[in-house]
Design an enzyme around this catalytic site. Structure first.
Site, PDB file in Angstrom:
ATOM      1  N   LYS A 111       0.836  -1.205   0.000  1.00 24.65           N
ATOM      2  CA  LYS A 111       0.000   0.000   0.000  1.00 24.65           C
ATOM      3  C   LYS A 111       0.867   1.249   0.000  1.00 24.65           C
ATOM      4  O   LYS A 111       0.572   2.222  -0.700  1.00 24.65           O
ATOM      5  CB  LYS A 111      -0.966  -0.023   1.186  1.00 24.65           C
ATOM      6  CG  LYS A 111      -2.036  -1.063   0.901  1.00 24.65           C
ATOM      7  CD  LYS A 111      -3.222  -1.039   1.793  1.00 24.65           C
ATOM      8  CE  LYS A 111      -4.279  -1.977   1.225  1.00 24.65           C
ATOM      9  NZ  LYS A 111      -4.747  -2.989   2.164  1.00 24.65           N
ATOM     10  N   LYS A 191      -4.204 -10.608 -10.848  1.00 26.24           N
ATOM     11  CA  LYS A 191      -5.072 -11.105  -9.783  1.00 26.24           C
ATOM     12  C   LYS A 191      -6.381 -10.303  -9.763  1.00 26.24           C
ATOM     13  O   LYS A 191      -6.355  -9.078  -9.848  1.00 26.24           O
ATOM     14  CB  LYS A 191      -4.352 -10.924  -8.434  1.00 26.24           C
ATOM     15  CG  LYS A 191      -5.197 -11.339  -7.248  1.00 26.24           C
ATOM     16  CD  LYS A 191      -4.654 -10.825  -5.926  1.00 26.24           C
ATOM     17  CE  LYS A 191      -5.830 -10.650  -4.997  1.00 26.24           C
ATOM     18  NZ  LYS A 191      -5.769 -10.342  -3.695  1.00 26.24           N
ATOM     19  N   LYS A 194     -10.723  -5.960  -6.173  1.00 25.12           N
ATOM     20  CA  LYS A 194     -11.515  -4.730  -6.163  1.00 25.12           C
ATOM     21  C   LYS A 194     -10.637  -3.542  -6.532  1.00 25.12           C
ATOM     22  O   LYS A 194     -11.045  -2.652  -7.249  1.00 25.12           O
ATOM     23  CB  LYS A 194     -12.044  -4.456  -4.752  1.00 25.12           C
ATOM     24  CG  LYS A 194     -13.071  -5.414  -4.265  1.00 25.12           C
ATOM     25  CD  LYS A 194     -13.431  -5.097  -2.821  1.00 25.12           C
ATOM     26  CE  LYS A 194     -12.720  -6.021  -1.881  1.00 25.12           C
ATOM     27  NZ  LYS A 194     -13.365  -6.876  -1.017  1.00 25.12           N
TER      28      LYS A 194
HETATM   29  P1  ADP Z   1      -9.680  -7.675  -2.941  1.00 23.13           P
HETATM   30  O1  ADP Z   1      -8.311  -8.088  -3.401  1.00 23.13           O
HETATM   31  O2  ADP Z   1     -10.653  -7.663  -4.045  1.00 23.13           O
HETATM   32  O3  ADP Z   1      -9.653  -6.372  -2.164  1.00 23.13           O
HETATM   33  P2  ADP Z   1     -10.015  -8.889  -0.377  1.00 23.13           P
HETATM   34  O4  ADP Z   1      -8.626  -8.487  -0.033  1.00 23.13           O
HETATM   35  O5  ADP Z   1     -11.136  -8.210   0.303  1.00 23.13           O
HETATM   36  O6  ADP Z   1     -10.186  -8.793  -1.949  1.00 23.13           O
HETATM   37  O7  ADP Z   1     -10.124 -10.441  -0.156  1.00 23.13           O
HETATM   38  C1  ADP Z   1     -11.157 -11.155   0.493  1.00 23.13           C
HETATM   39  C2  ADP Z   1     -10.847 -12.624   0.463  1.00 23.13           C
HETATM   40  O8  ADP Z   1     -10.869 -13.118  -0.880  1.00 23.13           O
HETATM   41  C3  ADP Z   1      -9.445 -12.958   0.995  1.00 23.13           C
HETATM   42  O9  ADP Z   1      -9.462 -14.168   1.691  1.00 23.13           O
HETATM   43  C4  ADP Z   1      -8.640 -13.071  -0.257  1.00 23.13           C
HETATM   44  O10 ADP Z   1      -7.507 -13.871  -0.103  1.00 23.13           O
HETATM   45  C5  ADP Z   1      -9.628 -13.673  -1.247  1.00 23.13           C
HETATM   46  N1  ADP Z   1      -9.316 -13.234  -2.606  1.00 23.13           N
HETATM   47  C6  ADP Z   1      -9.423 -11.987  -3.103  1.00 23.13           C
HETATM   48  N2  ADP Z   1      -9.083 -11.922  -4.418  1.00 23.13           N
HETATM   49  C7  ADP Z   1      -8.722 -13.179  -4.763  1.00 23.13           C
HETATM   50  C8  ADP Z   1      -8.279 -13.773  -5.987  1.00 23.13           C
HETATM   51  N3  ADP Z   1      -8.147 -13.076  -7.117  1.00 23.13           N
HETATM   52  N4  ADP Z   1      -8.005 -15.092  -5.972  1.00 23.13           N
HETATM   53  C9  ADP Z   1      -8.161 -15.827  -4.844  1.00 23.13           C
HETATM   54  N5  ADP Z   1      -8.598 -15.334  -3.665  1.00 23.13           N
HETATM   55  C10 ADP Z   1      -8.872 -14.032  -3.601  1.00 23.13           C
END
Ligand code: ADP
Ligand code: TRP
Length: 327
Positions: A111, A191, A194
């Site tokens: 970040k 990946k 959001k």
């Molecule tokens: P984002 O990356 O969209 O902000 P979060 O960090 O809120 O998502 O992740 C919420 C959950 O979903 C976590 O356990 C995270 O490891 C899983 N997750 C998020 N994106 C992926 C992805 N592309 N592939 C696998 N797991 C994911």
């Protein structure tokens, strides 16, 4: 029965990465573990500054959880902020956690590298997460691979506390990571996240979902030419269909005469089919906010009972008198 716990931040609309990386495991494990699943709304304050956005996302995430099949009869579903003992414990944990451990956090460093001006919450985020986990004596924590370091930190912090006070008080949690499905790719091949604007959201209206699928990046190989069978579309398609159907798509790509547009249509259909029931259930739940409130209320009461016992003991261990309550 072993206890499984996980949290998800209400920082945006749920996408396929969240589902396949995390939620699917919660749902599939409902009969195997005693489940505790919560919306990590306190954690969201590290990045969300608009109250109405936080409220709406929190509501949405709960609807998503329920629609996707988390059963409040089988597991405990609640909001983190309804159990303030998490934050209380995080203070005790902060005092056994070296600053250096937090500064080495990948997510924190990423970040900063992106130019985000870090608030203290962002730095100590893993301590609150450790408290979330440790307060319930959780055995396993189903998360995506990117959360692995946070889990290691929770274990480190638990060990540090146990060592410092010479107790065997906090259980060391195990991560539950679906390795073979580590990262769900987004529409741009990175990946899915959001924060990258490359998501496919299973609960989006059909026209939006279609747009997202159609925006998957492909190369410019001509329609007639054979194509790389392991492209962004087939990698996503694989998540929804049988091995046989997946191989069928790969073969069509290799044979040529099969365009990316065709494949995207098939993918869209597969997604809609896969989430058909969940989409319908979500519509129903939206009409019934009282039911959702009741689920959260019951969940919070149950979670809080456990959390209170643990924090009371934790306070005793560190030497806080806490005479006014709990005696
Ligand atoms: P984002 O990356 O969209 O902000 P979060 O960090 O809120 O998502 O992740 C919420 C959950 O979903 C976590 O356990 C995270 O490891 C899983 N997750 C998020 N994106 C992926 C992805 N592309 N592939 C696998 N797991 C994911
Ligand atoms: N940090 C997790 C994420 O971004 C969310 C989270 C908060 C969590 N507390 C937790 C996950 C406790 C598992 C256990 O995905």
């Amino acid at each position: 029965m072993k206890r499984s716990l996980s949290g998800i931040q209400p920082s945006g609309t749920l996408h396929l990465g969240n589902y396949f990386g995390a939620m699917k495991q919660f749902i599939e494990n409902q009969d195997k573990y005693e489940g505790f699943y919560f919306v990590a709304d306190y954690h969201s304050l590290t990045s969300l500054t608009k109250p109405e956005v936080l409220r709406e996302s929190t509501r949405n995430i709960i609807l998503d959880y329920l629609a996707l099949g988390l059963d409040p009869e089988k597991c405990t579903l609640f909001l983190q902020s309804d159990v303030p003992e998490h934050v209380e414990l995080s203070w005790l944990l902060a005092n056994v956690t070296p600053v250096g451990l937090m500064e080495r956090g990948h997510s924190y460093k990423d970040k900063i590298a992106k130019g985000i001006f870090p608030n203290t919450g962002l730095l100590t985020y893993p301590i609150l997460m450790a408290a979330d986990i440790l307060i319930y004596d959780s055995d396993v924590v189903p998360v995506g691979k990117d959360q692995k370091q946070h889990l290691e930190m929770a274990r480190d912090i638990a060990m540090k506390f146990n060592q410092q006070y010479g107790v065997d008080f906090f259980k060391l949690p195990e991560p539950l990571i679906m390795e073979n499905l580590a990262v769900v790719p987004g529409t741009d091949g990175q990946k899915m996240s959001k924060s990258y604007g490359n998501t496919i959201n299973m609960f989006a209206p059909k026209n939006v979902l279609k747009k997202q699928v159609m925006s998957i990046v492909t190369d410019s190989t001509e329609l007639e030419a054979p194509k790389n069978p392991d492209n962004n579309i087939s990698q996503l398609y694989k998540l929804f269909v049988s091995e046989e159907k997946y191989q069928e798509m790969r073969n069509k790509f290799m044979a040529g005469g099969y365009g990316y547009g065709h494949a995207k249509k098939e993918l869209l259909e597969a997604i809609l089919e896969y989430f058909k029931e969940a989409r319908e259930r979500r519509e129903e739940l939206m009409k019934n906010p009282e039911y959702v409130d009741e689920v959260l209320r019951k969940g919070a009461l149950k979670a809080r009972e456990i959390a209170r016992k643990k924090i009371t003991k934790a306070k005793e261990i560190v030497g806080l008198m806490g005479n006014a309550y709990n005696k």
